[in-house]
Design an enzyme around this catalytic site. Sequence first.
Site, mmCIF file in Angstrom:
data_model
loop_
_atom_site.group_PDB
_atom_site.id
_atom_site.type_symbol
_atom_site.label_atom_id
_atom_site.label_comp_id
_atom_site.label_asym_id
_atom_site.label_seq_id
_atom_site.Cartn_x
_atom_site.Cartn_y
_atom_site.Cartn_z
ATOM 1 N N GLY A 55 7.449 -67.329 -50.391
ATOM 2 C CA GLY A 55 7.478 -67.102 -48.947
ATOM 3 C C GLY A 55 8.746 -67.699 -48.368
ATOM 4 N N CYS A 82 7.103 -70.381 -56.637
ATOM 5 C CA CYS A 82 8.126 -70.695 -55.631
ATOM 6 C C CYS A 82 7.498 -71.415 -54.433
ATOM 7 C CB CYS A 82 8.877 -69.433 -55.226
ATOM 8 S SG CYS A 82 10.446 -69.788 -54.394
ATOM 9 N N HIS A 169 10.684 -67.300 -60.110
ATOM 10 C CA HIS A 169 9.919 -66.056 -59.943
ATOM 11 C C HIS A 169 9.734 -65.360 -61.296
ATOM 12 C CE1 HIS A 169 9.791 -65.841 -55.524
ATOM 13 N NE2 HIS A 169 10.975 -66.418 -55.562
#
Length: 524
Positions: A55, A82, A169
Amino acid sequence: MDQEKVIVIDFGGQYNQLVARRVRECNVYCEIYSYKTDLAQIKAMNPKGIILTGGPNSCYEDGAPTCTKELFELGVPVLGLCYGAQLMQHVLGGKVEKAPVREYGKTETFVDKSSALFSDVSEKTIVWMSHFDYISQVAPGFKIVAHTADCPVAAAECTEKNLYAIQFHPEVLHTQEGTKMLHNFVRGVCGCAGTWKMDAFVENTIKEIREKVGDGKVLLALSGGVDSSVAAGLLSRAIGKQLTCVFVDHGLLRKDEGDEVESVFGPEGQFDLNFIRVNAQERYYSKLAGVTEPEAKRKIIGEEFIRVFEEEAKKIGAVDFLAQGTIYPDVVESGLGGESAVIKSHHNVGGLPDFVDFKEIIEPLRNLFKDEVRKAGLELGIPEHLVFRQPFPGPGLGIRIIGEVTADKVRIVQDADFIYRSEVDKAVAEYKKANGKAPAWMPNQYFAALTNMRSVGVMGDERTYDYAVALRAVNTIDFMTAESAEIPFEVLQTVMSRIINEVRGVNRVFYDLTSKPPGTIEFE
């Protein structure tokens, strides 16, 4: 779907759909929910695992998306990615702060191979980093299991509670062994058996449709695109002649496409169904006259679809269900499946009018991504040329014409698009013949759009003031992200020359280099 499920909790990350897709590639069913979803609702779904997405926020700031400590106490394995990793540490007593060195891009990372997450992963591996903040201190009970030169906590775990945090990621292809890491989590840590497979989906969906429909009649919105074609195949297999497919030729299709659709699904085609073609070109052009705003165009096109179906339903007698080819990205991009911002409304989702004159809407593909829809199509025996047809938006050329839609503009973009696709197909075929394989530049999707820009030109020693056509070609695996395709310049030159010489009303041709993000694949 109900046997085993992993839930992705979305904190506004741009890769939320990719996370879900990667999990499904492990043959595990997965759905996306907003971080605002009630904890009791999550618990009631009995997930085998939970993944927290990335985010754009800093988890320690007031008003930042968050979750309660109880989420980590459900007894369900949780993986934070993340922002999700930082939030996990922040909520459980670790420390997150602004990183002294921002990491972005491919990064060499050192992992502890004894961690369940990194089983069979190289000790030194390349991952995709994208963060301003970093975990400066892990929460009590956590052990650091990966680091980089600049990031002391690239991954951490608390095996006692089955909690895992990854700063990078794993869902993007730039993380070389990311799919393996996610597989280790959902199949290893969560203990999922991997029973989410397309043959089972097709079989179960056909059974569900039969049970729901009974002896009722179904009306399907058939565009001839991949999604509605696969929906037609599923419904046809399930209920045969109880299905009526209404193909609305709204005058916004590609050149000759109406006739092609009829040849596949009409009386001479392979499907056991009733087929009705409605030629509604003038009706659509009239409704769209003077309308320039993209969302307004989408909603008009969506509403007219429903109105036409209602009219056809009345002609054929009682109809109990309306079927649509809605797929999962339609739902998520319309803001109904997660926390990401509404990108655009889809005519199958956000464009529906409030009143629909049917008992219920059936959307057999609502939970599938595009690549899964194609697999279902092959499973159903739908011809490959149809299954792998280029994507075409429901609103058709209505959103490939910038500004007002008119019959003349439709003619221009149809002709330009036909030339463009023909020349690209020809170049690809010639390369394959010479080299025995497809060229590296071969795009997944390519089309022409008509800009609203007119400019001065010179043709035949005379001044012209005509439109500019924009050519779009992208390479993508999942249609969630895309890069501009590097079509050879000589091919583009041929396309440009043919369009300007053969398409009346065009005197310039542009090539769109924009990736997704920041752009979208379609123009509107």
